[in-house]
Design a protein around this motif. Structure first.
Motif, PDB file in Angstrom:
ATOM      1  N   LYS A  75       0.666  -1.063   0.229  1.00 38.34           N
ATOM      2  CA  LYS A  75      -0.177  -0.021  -0.150  1.00 38.34           C
ATOM      3  C   LYS A  75       0.726   1.210  -0.496  1.00 38.34           C
ATOM      4  N   SER A  76       1.442   1.639   0.864  1.00 36.68           N
ATOM      5  CA  SER A  76       1.932   2.806   1.062  1.00 36.68           C
ATOM      6  C   SER A  76       3.407   2.599  -0.188  1.00 36.68           C
ATOM      7  N   THR A  77       3.904   1.260  -0.444  1.00 37.51           N
ATOM      8  CA  THR A  77       5.033   1.520  -2.152  1.00 37.51           C
ATOM      9  C   THR A  77       3.917   2.456  -3.004  1.00 37.51           C
ATOM     10  N   LEU A 104      -3.659   9.823   2.716  1.00 36.04           N
ATOM     11  CA  LEU A 104      -3.422   9.698   3.906  1.00 36.04           C
ATOM     12  C   LEU A 104      -3.181   8.541   4.662  1.00 36.04           C
ATOM     13  N   ASP A 105      -2.207   7.956   4.385  1.00 39.06           N
ATOM     14  CA  ASP A 105      -1.582   7.198   4.650  1.00 39.06           C
ATOM     15  C   ASP A 105      -1.020   6.310   6.540  1.00 39.06           C
ATOM     16  N   GLU A 106      -2.528   5.764   6.825  1.00 37.31           N
ATOM     17  CA  GLU A 106      -2.359   4.769   8.219  1.00 37.31           C
ATOM     18  C   GLU A 106      -2.470   6.148   8.815  1.00 37.31           C
ATOM     19  N   PRO A 107      -3.893   7.451   8.567  1.00 33.68           N
ATOM     20  CA  PRO A 107      -3.264   8.196   9.607  1.00 33.68           C
ATOM     21  C   PRO A 107      -4.244   7.614  11.168  1.00 33.68           C
TER      22      PRO A 107
HETATM   23 MG   LIG Z   1       2.785   1.002   5.376  1.00 34.52          MG
END
Ligand SMILES: [Mg+2]
Ligand SMILES: Nc1ncnc2c1ncn2[C@@H]1O[C@H](COP(=O)(O)OP(=O)(O)OP(=O)(O)O)[C@@H](O)[C@H]1O
Lengths: 346, 516
Positions: B43-45, B164-167
């Motif tokens: 996901k982050s990638t 928003l990455d794991e806000p």
């Molecule tokens: Mg991540």
């Protein structure tokens, strides 16, 4: 998938090499300014530093103390400490080695190791002081190591002109006994067995840092002191140990200069070897292997510079500029990564 | 064309890890699109590629219908893409307004036009209903408000696509509710949002569509209204997931941890733990509920020997361990999953293998008697734990910093649990961890309990406290305000006590409470 092999860190190696290349490139601009041909000047530099066995020997002789001081700075850095005090530790180590050298009459097999040991201990103690002050009082080591540099200089000034003055009109101590001297390897150059000692020191530093429990603790403290503390690692103790070992390495630099070159303690003999160690460590990426290569490079630049000065119109100060440029480009690592598009491993 | 963003066939190959394998992802105008999946699923990638932090090795990106090459974040910003990272990038000593306009050309002569900056921030905050004081210093703000500043910063730069990455991983339940409201407001204003989370509840509460990734591949995209908790959980993990913990009633034994009248001060001299009494018996889980910042962290650190106890005693199996060194406490049979894995739990620049021996690095079999490392034992330990705890990728030599957040957490859990400590403290043990791994970690906690460990659980997740604990304590303002057995507890009652209410005054549920 279960591979034991670590990938070779070619990026780590590439960046210093590119930095050196860029520094030489910019340096050639300066050479053009004084109206010389850069290729000519560099070929003289190369020939005079590595072109013959004698020149190589001189280069290695110049590199020897830089290996020690580079290792000293790198070792402390791995423990999260910035040792600006290698110069002071070097002087204390040098004096201790000289003192053992001129005071005792012993068989070579005991005298030489004893003198070397004294140099190490002198440097270690001088390094442990700022380590202790940091660990116990939280005083930053940069400030303390700088102050201790001055104290070491004036202390040894006094020792060598006062209680241990050699009795001549020169400000220096008596000569060390020949039983304490490091043997010359390739006369008339002053290359001596100190180079072996330096390589062994690099190996030992590597083994301590990566193959022992102590090294695991030192590096953990350097990388993340709060996690180290959580892992039951005594941060204060490791800080003192890192500084002491760093000081021991710097002390060996002074020892080699006394027992291998000057054969007596001369006032202010060091051409900033301790400070050069910072540059060497930086270029060598704080890794013992890198430090050895960086020291040899700096040694080569210095040993070739005199000839370049003599044979071309380029002054030897150019070498100082190139050394500064190398450091500049290593520090500007971001720039180089961008140039080479090495983005993702950052 | 109603897509503001289309990513087609995105491929990202890291050394030895295929992080994104032909992923398609799109975003409608004015939509909240949830992106979910296990730890390390990519996901982050994927989002870092969109923001120009990584370059993809294949595939194409279309923004507002036009193919684009996003070579660096500046290009993304010019395309009106904004990103809020899990670790904020704010300058702490500066004010809110200064941070928001930082890097933009808002100048008066050579200086920052501060008045204009404040005015801009006030206008923006009014327009989007994001209340904030422009003059406040970042360091004085709560995590939730800092996150709000990050969102404003992105909006100030004109973001129409917000990532928003794991806000919510770092927020308290109340702050999560606030954030969800903010996201809804933004959507109403036409902002398109990618929302990464591990919490299915949040996906269902706020998103329009949801895309699930697993092991670098896309599993599917669904309209949120066509799916449910169990369905999403299965899509994420690829099997049926237990959303509740199965456990037998506790069989508590003797007192293992005994805390008496403990007080702890923070480095500034403020009393954070104020006369706490606490007992945890072997074979039971004592959960501490409470809004973060009410002294839980200091309590845990004092027990671990990482902060000084000013007053009172801590004993472990009858031995007074008050203010012992962390090493001695560990050796007395103590394990800790710390709340902040980056600060305490891991040396990020060490390999997974080296992290798996932190704290044990001086013990056999990891060291020979002369102080040399026993590399084979360290490697074997790592291979064993990577397998048992399903740490991905299964490369012991990988640096911990290259693991996804959830896998980093598994490294810490694996290390602490395998020592079979007599006292195990778990602080926020499942923060940032995917549901499959949460299930696994929860089972392991119960296993430790059943093997006779005394477990102290500190969690901001009420669900977690309720489902794991045999007894529940509530901490408020440095004090334990009440300890109840699991049967007496309801979420509603806990909420009341956590905000400073007194048990004697508790009136029961005022009609709309939700029973679990
Ligand atoms: Mg991540
Ligand atoms: N810089 C990197 N170098 C090598 N591998 C990496 C790097 N960054 C990520 N990875 C790997 O790529 C995979 C995907 O990681 P990513 O961070 O995208 O996962 P994620 O879905 O965000 O997980 P989480 O929910 O735990 O945050 C993981 O296996 C991770 O270890």
């Amino acid at each position: 998938m279960k591979t034991k092999l670590k990938a070779f860190p070619w990026q780590e190696v590439l960046i210093p090499i590119v930095a050196v290349f860029l520094a030489l490139l910019v340096g050639s601009g300066f050479i053009l300014l004084v109206g010389e041909n850069p290729l000519m000047a560099y070929s003289v530099l190369f020939r005079e530093s590595l072109g013959s066995t004698k020149n190589i020997a001189t280069t290695l002789q110049r590199a020897t103390p830089l290996i020690f001081t580079g290792l000293a700075v790198a070792f402390a850095f791995r423990g999260g400490l910035f040792n600006i005090g290698a110069e002071g530790q070097l002087y204390i180590g040098a004096f201790a080695a000289a003192w053992v050298g001129f005071t005792f009459d012993l068989p070579r097999l005991i005298h030489l190791p004893l003198a070397v040991f004294a140099g190490m201990v002198g440097g270690a103690l001088w390094g442990a002081i700022p380590g202790y002050l940091k660990a116990k009082l939280g005083v930053h080591e940069v400030i303390n190591t700088i102050m201790l540099n001055f104290i070491a200089l004036f202390l040894t000034d006094w020792l060598a002109t006062g209680p241990f003055h050699g009795g001549t009109w020169v400000p220096e101590t008596a000569r060390i006994k020949s039983t304490a001297a490091l043997a010359r390897l390739y006369p008339p150059t002053r290359l001596n067995t100190g180079i072996y000692l330096a390589l062994v020191a690099a190996l030992v530093a590597y083994l301590i840092l990566w193959k022992t429990k102590r090294g695991y603790e030192l590096r953990a403290v350097g990388l993340n002191p709060t996690a180290a503390e959580y892992g039951g690692i005594n941060v204060a103790r490791n800080t003192v140990i890192a500084m002491a070992l760093s000081g021991a390495l710097a002390g060996l630099a002074g020892t080699e200069q006394i027992l291998g070159l000057h054969n007596r303690f001369i006032l202010r003999f060091s051409p900033d070897l301790g400070f050069m160690g910072i540059a060497v460590a930086l270029l060598g990426k704080n890794h013992p292997v890198g430090v050895v290569f960086a020291a040899v490079l700096f040694g080569a630049l210095q040993s070739g510079s005199a000839a370049m000065d003599r044979l071309t119109a380029v002054p030897r100060e150019l070498i100082t500029i190139i050394q500064a440029l190398i450091i500049f480009f290593v520090a500007a690592e971001y720039l180089i990564r961008k140039m080479l598009r090495l983005k993702e491993e950052a | 064309m109603n897509k503001v963003l289309e990513m087609r066939g995105i491929i990202k190959q890291f050394p030895r890890v295929l992080a994104n394998d032909q992923i398609d992802f799109d975003l409608n105008y004015g939509e909240i699109h949830a992106l979910v999946g296990e730890n390390g699923s990519g996901k982050s990638t994927l989002m870092n590629i969109l923001y120009g932090l990584y370059q993809s090795d294949g595939g194409e990106i279309l923004v507002r219908g036009n193919p684009v090459q996003i070579t660096e974040p500046r290009v993304a910003i010019d395309l009106k893409i904004g990103m809020v990272f899990q670790h904020f990038m704010l300058v702490e000593p500066l004010t809110v307004a200064e941070n928001i306009v930082l890097g933009s050309e808002l100048r008066k002569g050579p200086f920052l036009d501060y008045k204009q900056a404040v005015a801009d921030v006030e206008r923006l905050s009014k327009e989007y209903g994001l209340k904030i004081d422009p003059h406040a210093k970042i360091s004085d703000l709560s995590v939730g408000l800092q996150q709000r500043v990050e969102i404003l910063k992105a909006l100030y730069r004109g973001a129409e696509i917000l990532i928003l990455d794991e806000p919510t991983a770092v927020l308290t339940p109340q702050e999560v509710d606030d954030l969800i409201e903010v996201l809804k407001t933004l959507r109403a204003k036409g902002t398109s949002i990618v929302f990464i989370t591990h919490k299915i509840r949040e996906v269902l509460a706020v998103s329009d569509r949801v895309t699930v990734l697993r092991r670098g591949k896309k599993v599917g995209t669904k309209a949120t209204k066509d799916t449910n908790e169990q369905d999403l959980a299965e899509m994420m993990v690829g099997r049926v997931v237990l959303l509740r913990v199965n456990k037998e009633p506790a069989q508590p034994g003797s007192d293992v941890l005994e805390v008496k009248n403990l007080s702890v001060k923070d480095p500034f001299g403020n009393l954070r733990v104020n006369g706490v009494d606490l007992t945890v018996r072997s074979g039971e889980v004592l959960g501490i509920a409470g809004v973060e910042g009410n002294g839980q962290s200091e309590l845990v650190e004092a027990i671990a020997g990482l902060q000084r106890a000013e007053q009172g005693t801590i004993s472990l199996n009858g031995v007074d361990i008050t203010n012992w060194s962390p090493l001695k406490i560990r050796e007395a049979g103590f394990g800790l999953v710390p709340e902040d894995r980056h600060r305490r739990g891991l040396v990020l620049d060490y390999s997974v293998a080296d992290n798996l021996i932190l704290g044990l690095h001086g013990k056999t079999p990891f060291v020979h008697h002369v102080g040399l490392r026993h590399e084979a034992a360290i490697q074997a330990n790592a291979e064993h734990l990577v397998e048992e705890y399903d740490i991905r990728p299964s490369l012991p030599h990988q640096l911990a910093k290259r693991l996804s957040g959830g896998n980093q957490q598994k490294v810490v859990v694996a290390r602490e649990f395998t020592q079979n400590p007599k006292l195990l403290i778990c602080a926020q043990p499942t923060r940032g961890v995917d549901i499959g791994a949460i299930e696994f970690i929860h089972q392991q906690v119960i296993k430790q309990r059943d093997q006779g460990a005394a477990v102290l659980l500190v969690s901001a997740e009420l669900d977690e406290v309720l489902s794991l604990s045999d007894r529940v304590a509530v901490m408020y303002n440095g004090k334990i305000v009440s300890i109840m057995s699991a049967e007496e507890v309801t979420e509603h009652k806990l909420g009341y006590l956590m905000l400073g209410g007194r048990l004697e005054d508790y009136q029961g549920e005022g009609g709309n409470g939700h029973e679990n």
